[in-house]
Write an enzyme that holds these catalytic residues in place. Structure first.
Site, PDB file in Angstrom:
ATOM      1  N   HIS A 154       0.827  -1.198   0.000  1.00  0.00           N
ATOM      2  CA  HIS A 154       0.000   0.000   0.000  1.00  0.00           C
ATOM      3  C   HIS A 154       0.864   1.252   0.000  1.00  0.00           C
ATOM      4  O   HIS A 154       2.020   1.246   0.435  1.00  0.00           O
ATOM      5  CB  HIS A 154      -0.935   0.018   1.213  1.00  0.00           C
ATOM      6  CG  HIS A 154      -0.215   0.068   2.521  1.00  0.00           C
ATOM      7  ND1 HIS A 154       0.294   1.241   3.045  1.00  0.00           N
ATOM      8  CD2 HIS A 154       0.095  -0.900   3.413  1.00  0.00           C
ATOM      9  CE1 HIS A 154       0.889   0.986   4.199  1.00  0.00           C
ATOM     10  NE2 HIS A 154       0.782  -0.311   4.446  1.00  0.00           N
ATOM     11  N   GLU A 197      -2.610  -6.935   7.456  1.00  0.00           N
ATOM     12  CA  GLU A 197      -1.287  -6.860   8.076  1.00  0.00           C
ATOM     13  C   GLU A 197      -1.259  -7.664   9.373  1.00  0.00           C
ATOM     14  O   GLU A 197      -2.313  -7.949   9.979  1.00  0.00           O
ATOM     15  CB  GLU A 197      -0.939  -5.386   8.340  1.00  0.00           C
ATOM     16  CG  GLU A 197       0.418  -5.142   8.990  1.00  0.00           C
ATOM     17  CD  GLU A 197       1.584  -5.610   8.138  1.00  0.00           C
ATOM     18  OE1 GLU A 197       1.665  -6.829   7.899  1.00  0.00           O
ATOM     19  OE2 GLU A 197       2.427  -4.773   7.771  1.00  0.00           O
TER      20      GLU A 197
END
Length: 209
Positions: free
Chosen positions: A9, A82
């Site tokens: 990201h 994550e």
């Protein structure tokens, strides 16, 4: 030929403030939004069949310009989230927070098995993200897909796609200034692509961190 584009990201607001993020659901910073637009430009000529992200905003926002340009849906997969870093999330990992600094150092020393209080181990992350990668490779044989993940998640995906032994995965350092084109298999082929700046879109054979 199956092709995976693997991106981290763009810069998040927490990254910008040097905070430990983990599974905190934060937005992209202005720089992160620029990186997401750059990703769309770099992929404009690629025949994508699917776009996958984690279920966290920063990966979805990174993939949005590409999805909008292609009029394609983004498939959010919680298994790509994550690593959960429990008590460390939202804290500094330097001298501004000595306790967090100590916990962070302990995790880095024993990456696979150390569990931050209220968090998960890297082994647990590797299991969930490795399983979803296998499913995606089976589902998209002979196709081209984009996966937008996170620093720790992408270590697992990259290590698996390159057939690296697990002992090497913790050496992988993935920054959001690059993304990668990978042809998996017995002899994987990887190309590093610069995301933005004067070298935006430039491709180099091999894995550059």
């Amino acid at each position: 030929m199956t092709t995976i584009y693997l991106a981290r990201h763009g810069q998040s607001e927490a990254n910008h403030k040097s905070l430990i993020t983990g599974q905190l659901d934060v937005e992209l910073s202005s720089r992160g939004r620029e990186q997401s637009e750059a990703l769309a430009r770099c992929l404009s000529g690629e025949p994508l069949h699917a776009i996958y992200t984690s279920a966290l905003k920063r990966t979805v926002q990174t993939a949005q310009p590409t999805a909008l340009a292609r009029k394609m849906p983004i498939v959010e997969l919680p298994a790509l989230n994550e690593i959960h870093l429990g008590e460390l999330q939202g804290r500094y990992r330097d001298e501004r927070d000595v306790q967090a600094q100590s916990l962070w150092a302990a995790w880095q020393t024993d990456l696979w098995q150390f569990r931050v209080p209220q968090g998960e181990t890297f082994s647990e992350l590797a299991l969930r993200s490795g399983q979803i990668l296998e499913e995606l490779l089976d589902r998209h044989q002979g196709q081209c897909i984009l996966i937008v993940g996170h620093r720790a998640t992408n270590r697992v995906l990259m290590g698996s796609l390159l057939n690296w032994p697990k002992e090497r995965w913790q050496e992988i350092r993935l920054r959001n200034k690059f993304f990668y084109r990978i042809e998996p298999g017995e002899s994987p082929v990887i190309t590093t692509i610069a995301l933005s700046g004067s070298k935006g879109g430039v491709r180099q054979p091999g894995f550059i961190m």
